[in-house]
Design a protein around this motif. Sequence first.
Motif, PDB file in Angstrom:
ATOM      1  N   CYS A 225       0.839  -1.203   0.000  1.00  0.00           N
ATOM      2  CA  CYS A 225       0.000   0.000   0.000  1.00  0.00           C
ATOM      3  C   CYS A 225       0.872   1.249   0.000  1.00  0.00           C
ATOM      4  N   ARG A 226       1.974   1.223   0.780  1.00  0.00           N
ATOM      5  CA  ARG A 226       2.879   2.380   0.822  1.00  0.00           C
ATOM      6  C   ARG A 226       3.504   2.611  -0.555  1.00  0.00           C
ATOM      7  N   LEU A 227       3.969   1.528  -1.186  1.00  0.00           N
ATOM      8  CA  LEU A 227       4.605   1.651  -2.499  1.00  0.00           C
ATOM      9  C   LEU A 227       3.603   2.163  -3.533  1.00  0.00           C
ATOM     10  N   LYS A 228       2.403   1.605  -3.518  1.00  0.00           N
ATOM     11  CA  LYS A 228       1.428   2.068  -4.506  1.00  0.00           C
ATOM     12  C   LYS A 228       1.031   3.510  -4.217  1.00  0.00           C
ATOM     13  N   ALA A 229       0.907   3.864  -2.924  1.00  0.00           N
ATOM     14  CA  ALA A 229       0.560   5.238  -2.572  1.00  0.00           C
ATOM     15  C   ALA A 229       1.633   6.207  -3.074  1.00  0.00           C
ATOM     16  N   ASP A 230       2.894   5.822  -2.975  1.00  0.00           N
ATOM     17  CA  ASP A 230       3.977   6.682  -3.486  1.00  0.00           C
ATOM     18  C   ASP A 230       3.787   6.952  -4.979  1.00  0.00           C
ATOM     19  N   VAL A 231       3.424   5.917  -5.708  1.00  0.00           N
ATOM     20  CA  VAL A 231       3.232   6.068  -7.153  1.00  0.00           C
ATOM     21  C   VAL A 231       2.007   6.925  -7.445  1.00  0.00           C
ATOM     22  N   VAL A 232       0.905   6.638  -6.744  1.00  0.00           N
ATOM     23  CA  VAL A 232      -0.350   7.343  -7.004  1.00  0.00           C
ATOM     24  C   VAL A 232      -0.242   8.813  -6.575  1.00  0.00           C
ATOM     25  N   GLU A 233       0.454   9.069  -5.466  1.00  0.00           N
ATOM     26  CA  GLU A 233       0.632  10.463  -5.026  1.00  0.00           C
ATOM     27  C   GLU A 233       1.372  11.280  -6.078  1.00  0.00           C
ATOM     28  N   ALA A 234       2.303  10.623  -6.778  1.00  0.00           N
ATOM     29  CA  ALA A 234       3.086  11.324  -7.800  1.00  0.00           C
ATOM     30  C   ALA A 234       2.307  11.476  -9.107  1.00  0.00           C
ATOM     31  N   ASP A 235       1.240  10.722  -9.267  1.00  0.00           N
ATOM     32  CA  ASP A 235       0.532  10.699 -10.556  1.00  0.00           C
ATOM     33  C   ASP A 235      -0.917  10.274 -10.313  1.00  0.00           C
ATOM     34  N   GLU A 236      -1.623  11.163  -9.591  1.00  0.00           N
ATOM     35  CA  GLU A 236      -2.964  10.809  -9.113  1.00  0.00           C
ATOM     36  C   GLU A 236      -3.911  10.425 -10.241  1.00  0.00           C
ATOM     37  N   ARG A 237      -3.846  11.145 -11.344  1.00  0.00           N
ATOM     38  CA  ARG A 237      -4.815  10.951 -12.425  1.00  0.00           C
ATOM     39  C   ARG A 237      -4.222  10.294 -13.657  1.00  0.00           C
ATOM     40  N   GLU A 238      -3.121   9.600 -13.468  1.00  0.00           N
ATOM     41  CA  GLU A 238      -2.496   8.907 -14.577  1.00  0.00           C
ATOM     42  C   GLU A 238      -2.154   9.873 -15.697  1.00  0.00           C
ATOM     43  N   GLU A 239      -1.474  10.962 -15.346  1.00  0.00           N
ATOM     44  CA  GLU A 239      -1.145  11.986 -16.330  1.00  0.00           C
ATOM     45  C   GLU A 239       0.356  12.029 -16.635  1.00  0.00           C
ATOM     46  N   SER A 240       1.171  11.895 -15.589  1.00  0.00           N
ATOM     47  CA  SER A 240       2.612  12.060 -15.794  1.00  0.00           C
ATOM     48  C   SER A 240       3.268  10.813 -16.384  1.00  0.00           C
ATOM     49  N   GLY A 241       2.574   9.697 -16.316  1.00  0.00           N
ATOM     50  CA  GLY A 241       3.159   8.467 -16.830  1.00  0.00           C
ATOM     51  C   GLY A 241       3.793   7.609 -15.740  1.00  0.00           C
ATOM     52  N   ARG A 242       4.036   8.195 -14.555  1.00  0.00           N
ATOM     53  CA  ARG A 242       4.658   7.443 -13.482  1.00  0.00           C
ATOM     54  C   ARG A 242       3.849   6.195 -13.131  1.00  0.00           C
ATOM     55  N   ARG A 243       2.534   6.335 -13.178  1.00  0.00           N
ATOM     56  CA  ARG A 243       1.665   5.229 -12.791  1.00  0.00           C
ATOM     57  C   ARG A 243       1.824   4.018 -13.700  1.00  0.00           C
ATOM     58  N   ALA A 244       2.386   4.253 -14.881  1.00  0.00           N
ATOM     59  CA  ALA A 244       2.545   3.153 -15.846  1.00  0.00           C
ATOM     60  C   ALA A 244       3.425   2.033 -15.306  1.00  0.00           C
ATOM     61  N   ILE A 245       4.314   2.335 -14.363  1.00  0.00           N
ATOM     62  CA  ILE A 245       5.200   1.267 -13.866  1.00  0.00           C
ATOM     63  C   ILE A 245       4.402   0.129 -13.220  1.00  0.00           C
ATOM     64  N   LEU A 246       3.195   0.458 -12.747  1.00  0.00           N
ATOM     65  CA  LEU A 246       2.344  -0.568 -12.132  1.00  0.00           C
ATOM     66  C   LEU A 246       1.882  -1.591 -13.173  1.00  0.00           C
ATOM     67  N   ASN A 247       2.080  -1.262 -14.456  1.00  0.00           N
ATOM     68  CA  ASN A 247       1.644  -2.170 -15.518  1.00  0.00           C
ATOM     69  C   ASN A 247       2.696  -3.204 -15.886  1.00  0.00           C
ATOM     70  N   TYR A 248       3.750  -3.314 -15.081  1.00  0.00           N
ATOM     71  CA  TYR A 248       4.756  -4.353 -15.340  1.00  0.00           C
ATOM     72  C   TYR A 248       4.071  -5.728 -15.464  1.00  0.00           C
ATOM     73  N   GLY A 249       4.373  -6.428 -16.541  1.00  0.00           N
ATOM     74  CA  GLY A 249       3.786  -7.752 -16.775  1.00  0.00           C
ATOM     75  C   GLY A 249       2.393  -7.716 -17.356  1.00  0.00           C
TER      76      GLY A 249
END
Length: 363
Positions: A225-249
């Motif tokens: 949850c902490r790791l995902k929160a770090d990603v989501v906080e940096a890219d709340e609305r899937e705009e910067s592209g950071r959230r894309a790392i969650l799509n590994y695999g």
Amino acid sequence: LQHSVRVDLAERGYDIEIGEGVLEGIVDFVQQRHAVSHVAVITDSNVDGLYADAVADRFSDADIETHVLVIDPGESSKDPEVAHDLWQTMIEEGCDRQTMVLAVGGGVVGDLAGFVAATFARGLTFFQAPTTLLAQVDSSVGGKVGVNLEGAKNMVGAFWQPAGVLIDVATLTTLPDREYRAGLAEVVKYGVIMDEPFFAYLEAQADAINGRDSAVLAEIVRRCCRLKADVVEADEREESGRRAILNYGHTFCHALEAATNYTRLLHGEGVAIGMLCASRLAERLGRIGADVTSRQHALLEKLGLPLTAPADLDPDELVRLMWRDKKVSAGKLNFILPSRLGEVELVADPPVGDVRDSLGLGG
Ligand code: ADP
Ligand code: ZN
């Protein structure tokens, strides 16, 4: 032992409380964050008797008017018609703008209940008590809610953040074995994409994980949850592209799911196979050594996950399915590939032959 993860978002943040047996304190947890007078508990028919009914009783016992709305289990309930039935039932039960929606169940219940909360009376306060490992480590952070359309997953939905998430790892003791292991694939994913020490922790704790040790599970859920929160906080609305790392695999996974009509593989099983495909692709492209793939392979194997794509699938069909998704990202097929264990990077349009060979299907 209880853990707390704070998700800090632009407009407002929320807390995720994690521990064994924490559902007993759900009324306090909600009341500390929201002046609740009326609750609509949304659950499915498996989770109802196991946990949701007891949760509803706790609110009733506190003199809070409570209704339980039960849907059929399974992905087919993430449907606009089911959402419509829930809206209708909520009107009949006297729900209004003051009603709080509480999702008790897995990812299906969370996504659907969140969607209903986001839309009914232009939006109701929403709490979540996720009861599958997948929902605890994935859908409880990020605020994505929605339903599927024919052939288009999550096509209608919203970003609707919960006011709080309460995660009782004791609920995982009743989870069917396959569902539990499927959730572990997303857990392993967090280690590969952003946290090598966490990956090593999972390797060291594999026996405890297989035994569903609640202290280890609470730590795992907290960390994810902490790791995902770090990603989501940096890219709340899937705009910067950071959230894309969650799509590994997941590029491979989505093709595997589509090729098997969403029936033979659980999502997490597809993620496990897809991560190994992606890692082999990174190897082929000279980005990592074979050790990065073999450590993932060994851990996923220890955790009882499938490691290879079903042998009857046609690699050309899978490649075709992947490239069909291309349109959604400005004509490029993006892959999230490891650059080492604990770090990934985006690779656009790798050679199709390398993608095909990474499937491990020969031919
Ligand atoms: P996911 O969270 O993987 O997206 P679902 O919401 O479809 O998936 O839940 C997977 C299945 O597990 C469903 O049949 C659901 O009813 C069941 N389930 C959810 N939580 C529990 C639990 N704690 N114990 C037993 N079964 C559960
Ligand atoms: Zn996933």
